[in-house]
Design a protein around this motif. Sequence first.
Motif, PDB file in Angstrom:
ATOM      1  N   VAL A   1      84.002  48.058  46.066  1.00 21.73           N
ATOM      2  CA  VAL A   1      84.724  46.828  46.421  1.00 21.73           C
ATOM      3  C   VAL A   1      85.789  47.119  47.473  1.00 21.73           C
ATOM      4  O   VAL A   1      85.966  46.355  48.422  1.00 21.73           O
ATOM      5  CB  VAL A   1      85.327  46.170  45.158  1.00 21.73           C
ATOM      6  CG1 VAL A   1      86.280  45.042  45.515  1.00 21.73           C
ATOM      7  CG2 VAL A   1      84.208  45.643  44.259  1.00 21.73           C
ATOM      8  N   LEU A   2      86.485  48.240  47.334  1.00 22.32           N
ATOM      9  CA  LEU A   2      87.509  48.595  48.327  1.00 22.32           C
ATOM     10  C   LEU A   2      86.885  48.890  49.684  1.00 22.32           C
ATOM     11  O   LEU A   2      87.435  48.506  50.723  1.00 22.32           O
ATOM     12  CB  LEU A   2      88.328  49.792  47.847  1.00 22.32           C
ATOM     13  CG  LEU A   2      89.275  49.522  46.678  1.00 22.32           C
ATOM     14  CD1 LEU A   2      89.903  50.821  46.186  1.00 22.32           C
ATOM     15  CD2 LEU A   2      90.345  48.518  47.069  1.00 22.32           C
ATOM     16  N   LEU A   3      85.746  49.558  49.708  1.00 22.97           N
ATOM     17  CA  LEU A   3      85.080  49.852  50.984  1.00 22.97           C
ATOM     18  C   LEU A   3      84.577  48.573  51.652  1.00 22.97           C
ATOM     19  O   LEU A   3      84.575  48.467  52.884  1.00 22.97           O
ATOM     20  CB  LEU A   3      83.915  50.820  50.772  1.00 22.97           C
ATOM     21  CG  LEU A   3      84.287  52.277  50.530  1.00 22.97           C
ATOM     22  CD1 LEU A   3      83.044  53.081  50.164  1.00 22.97           C
ATOM     23  CD2 LEU A   3      84.964  52.869  51.750  1.00 22.97           C
TER      24      LEU A   3
ATOM     25  N   LEU B   1      86.290  40.752  47.756  1.00 25.93           N
ATOM     26  CA  LEU B   1      86.116  40.607  46.317  1.00 25.93           C
ATOM     27  C   LEU B   1      85.163  39.445  46.014  1.00 25.93           C
ATOM     28  O   LEU B   1      85.382  38.660  45.126  1.00 25.93           O
ATOM     29  CB  LEU B   1      87.476  40.391  45.642  1.00 25.93           C
ATOM     30  CG  LEU B   1      87.507  40.527  44.122  1.00 25.93           C
ATOM     31  CD1 LEU B   1      87.053  41.901  43.692  1.00 25.93           C
ATOM     32  CD2 LEU B   1      88.897  40.252  43.609  1.00 25.93           C
ATOM     33  N   SER B   2      84.073  39.363  46.765  1.00 29.93           N
ATOM     34  CA  SER B   2      83.102  38.294  46.525  1.00 29.93           C
ATOM     35  C   SER B   2      82.207  38.662  45.338  1.00 29.93           C
ATOM     36  O   SER B   2      82.080  39.837  44.968  1.00 29.93           O
ATOM     37  CB  SER B   2      82.242  38.076  47.771  1.00 29.93           C
ATOM     38  OG  SER B   2      81.391  39.188  47.977  1.00 29.93           O
TER      39      SER B   2
ATOM     40  N   VAL C   1      80.753  42.460  44.040  1.00 31.64           N
ATOM     41  CA  VAL C   1      81.024  42.978  42.700  1.00 31.64           C
ATOM     42  C   VAL C   1      79.706  43.256  41.971  1.00 31.64           C
ATOM     43  O   VAL C   1      79.551  44.301  41.330  1.00 31.64           O
ATOM     44  CB  VAL C   1      81.920  42.005  41.898  1.00 31.64           C
ATOM     45  CG1 VAL C   1      82.049  42.452  40.453  1.00 31.64           C
ATOM     46  CG2 VAL C   1      83.294  41.892  42.553  1.00 31.64           C
ATOM     47  N   VAL C   2      78.744  42.349  42.078  1.00 28.59           N
ATOM     48  CA  VAL C   2      77.448  42.545  41.419  1.00 28.59           C
ATOM     49  C   VAL C   2      76.746  43.784  41.985  1.00 28.59           C
ATOM     50  O   VAL C   2      76.221  44.621  41.233  1.00 28.59           O
ATOM     51  CB  VAL C   2      76.555  41.290  41.562  1.00 28.59           C
ATOM     52  CG1 VAL C   2      75.122  41.574  41.118  1.00 28.59           C
ATOM     53  CG2 VAL C   2      77.149  40.140  40.769  1.00 28.59           C
ATOM     54  N   LEU C   3      76.763  43.928  43.318  1.00 28.37           N
ATOM     55  CA  LEU C   3      76.154  45.111  43.929  1.00 28.37           C
ATOM     56  C   LEU C   3      76.906  46.372  43.517  1.00 28.37           C
ATOM     57  O   LEU C   3      76.299  47.409  43.242  1.00 28.37           O
ATOM     58  CB  LEU C   3      76.131  44.983  45.453  1.00 28.37           C
ATOM     59  CG  LEU C   3      75.433  46.112  46.208  1.00 28.37           C
ATOM     60  CD1 LEU C   3      73.990  46.291  45.729  1.00 28.37           C
ATOM     61  CD2 LEU C   3      75.468  45.843  47.710  1.00 28.37           C
TER      62      LEU C   3
END
Length: 153
Positions: free
Chosen positions: A10-12, A16-17, A21-23
Amino acid sequence: MTLLLILIWVLLQNSLSLGNVVLGVFLGVLFPLLTSGFWPDRPRVRNYRKAAGYFLIVMGDIVVANIEVARLIVFAKVSSLRPRWISVPLELTQPEAITLLAGTVTMTPGTVSCDLSADGRHLLVHCLDEPDPDAAVQRIKTRYEARLLEIFE
């Protein structure tokens, strides 16, 4: 490991979609499963609360050391610096814990871990400005190594 991989993903992605998050969850579950065979004797964290405390201490030490090194660079004369090589005797036995200690020492500005003895019992550290080498050894052992012993061994 899964939570860490999700956070890093998520940071890379800097987003924060829901899709990210799912990926991140998918990759965070998949990679540890695929690589678990390469880590048959992986270290076990014995105390996650102490690990979080260690992380906070290291982050605080990095900030303080950055300020100290900046002060030395800007205001100290080169001739007044007391660089030292110190040998830190280790009680840690797990290679991963020793690596974490060496990385911690290197991430803290003003010190660099340079070598590990062939028997894995001493860590060679260079200090930018250290008037008391024995105090530096004690500081590394009590501030970092003792905590890593509680976390891993």
